[in-house]
Design a protein around this motif. Sequence first.
Motif, mmCIF file in Angstrom:
data_model
loop_
_atom_site.group_PDB
_atom_site.id
_atom_site.type_symbol
_atom_site.label_atom_id
_atom_site.label_comp_id
_atom_site.label_asym_id
_atom_site.label_seq_id
_atom_site.Cartn_x
_atom_site.Cartn_y
_atom_site.Cartn_z
ATOM 1 N N ALA A 177 -8.489 -16.395 -3.616
ATOM 2 C CA ALA A 177 -8.036 -17.752 -3.298
ATOM 3 C C ALA A 177 -8.839 -18.352 -2.154
ATOM 4 C CB ALA A 177 -6.545 -17.725 -2.952
ATOM 5 N N LEU A 178 -9.071 -17.556 -1.108
ATOM 6 C CA LEU A 178 -9.809 -18.059 0.049
ATOM 7 C C LEU A 178 -11.249 -18.418 -0.311
ATOM 8 C CD1 LEU A 178 -8.436 -15.516 2.647
ATOM 9 C CD2 LEU A 178 -8.268 -18.001 2.880
ATOM 10 N N SER A 179 -11.898 -17.561 -1.082
ATOM 11 C CA SER A 179 -13.292 -17.833 -1.427
ATOM 12 C C SER A 179 -13.427 -19.013 -2.378
ATOM 13 C CB SER A 179 -13.940 -16.586 -2.032
ATOM 14 O OG SER A 179 -13.285 -16.186 -3.213
ATOM 15 N N GLY A 186 -0.122 -16.347 1.898
ATOM 16 C CA GLY A 186 0.229 -14.971 1.595
ATOM 17 C C GLY A 186 1.719 -14.736 1.759
ATOM 18 N N VAL A 187 2.315 -14.088 0.753
ATOM 19 C CA VAL A 187 3.724 -13.685 0.817
ATOM 20 C C VAL A 187 3.748 -12.190 0.492
ATOM 21 C CG1 VAL A 187 6.067 -14.144 0.017
ATOM 22 C CG2 VAL A 187 4.379 -15.993 -0.002
ATOM 23 N N PRO A 188 3.598 -11.335 1.494
ATOM 24 C CA PRO A 188 3.403 -9.904 1.234
ATOM 25 C C PRO A 188 4.634 -9.252 0.614
ATOM 26 C CG PRO A 188 3.707 -10.313 3.582
ATOM 27 C CD PRO A 188 3.583 -11.652 2.922
ATOM 28 N N LEU A 189 4.352 -8.205 -0.178
ATOM 29 C CA LEU A 189 5.433 -7.443 -0.788
ATOM 30 C C LEU A 189 5.241 -5.954 -0.529
ATOM 31 C CD1 LEU A 189 7.953 -7.265 -2.547
ATOM 32 C CD2 LEU A 189 6.467 -7.260 -4.570
ATOM 33 N N GLY A 195 -4.821 -9.741 8.671
ATOM 34 C CA GLY A 195 -6.262 -9.652 8.835
ATOM 35 C C GLY A 195 -7.087 -10.075 7.638
ATOM 36 N N VAL A 196 -6.432 -10.482 6.548
ATOM 37 C CA VAL A 196 -7.185 -10.902 5.363
ATOM 38 C C VAL A 196 -7.724 -12.318 5.540
ATOM 39 C CG1 VAL A 196 -7.115 -11.219 2.856
ATOM 40 C CG2 VAL A 196 -5.831 -9.360 3.918
#
Length: 232
Positions: A177-179, A186-189, A195-196
Amino acid sequence: MTSPSPAAVLWDMDGTLVDTEPYWMAAEVPLVERFGGTWSHEQALGMVGLALEDSARLLQNAGVPWGVDEIIAHLTDEVLRQLASTGVPFRPGARELLADLRSHGVKTALVTMSMRRMALSIADLIDFPAFDLVVAGDDVDKPKPHPDPYLQAARELGVDIRDTVAIEDSPNGLRSALSSGAVSLGVPLMVSLDGVGAHALWPSLEGRTTADLRALHAAHTTARTDETQATR
């Protein structure tokens, strides 16, 4: 008068829209063990966000003697079988946010590295027309973390990628997505996203609305404009 941004919201599926990662893991373990191998939880976590082709090659390295396509088909069948028996485990707030986006006329796309037949099965189980577009793993030549899946979604929706928000739960998905140039949430699971480089990290989508995504997009667009002007 232009419509408020974002013009579109691009959704990852596994782990972002639906909590299916445990289903994939439950399919991997018995497959490896069938051929005398072992498959740890840490190895399974390492597959989160990978393209299915790459995941299949890791399973081959663990002793599964099948071809890549055969492994992918087997895992997809197993996950669909589990979904049919248990129902679709939407992540908290995901279905509600989708419905709110639709009510505000915001375009939406499902951008997943799962196979199209699985993505369509998930989309069909939502009780309203949730997506304008599905881009799946078998629709792209270069999977995540390459930007191509998100760029393809924006192109087919007819929007500028910079005028979208992409929602992801994995490092590889966020890198994609960033590139691509999307504002990336981000919604971490199951794995950390620290740091991404996500433009924002939310612990959950629960209680979030279209207004929150508009504020996120506007804040990043303003920051990007400021940075551009500062370098002139």
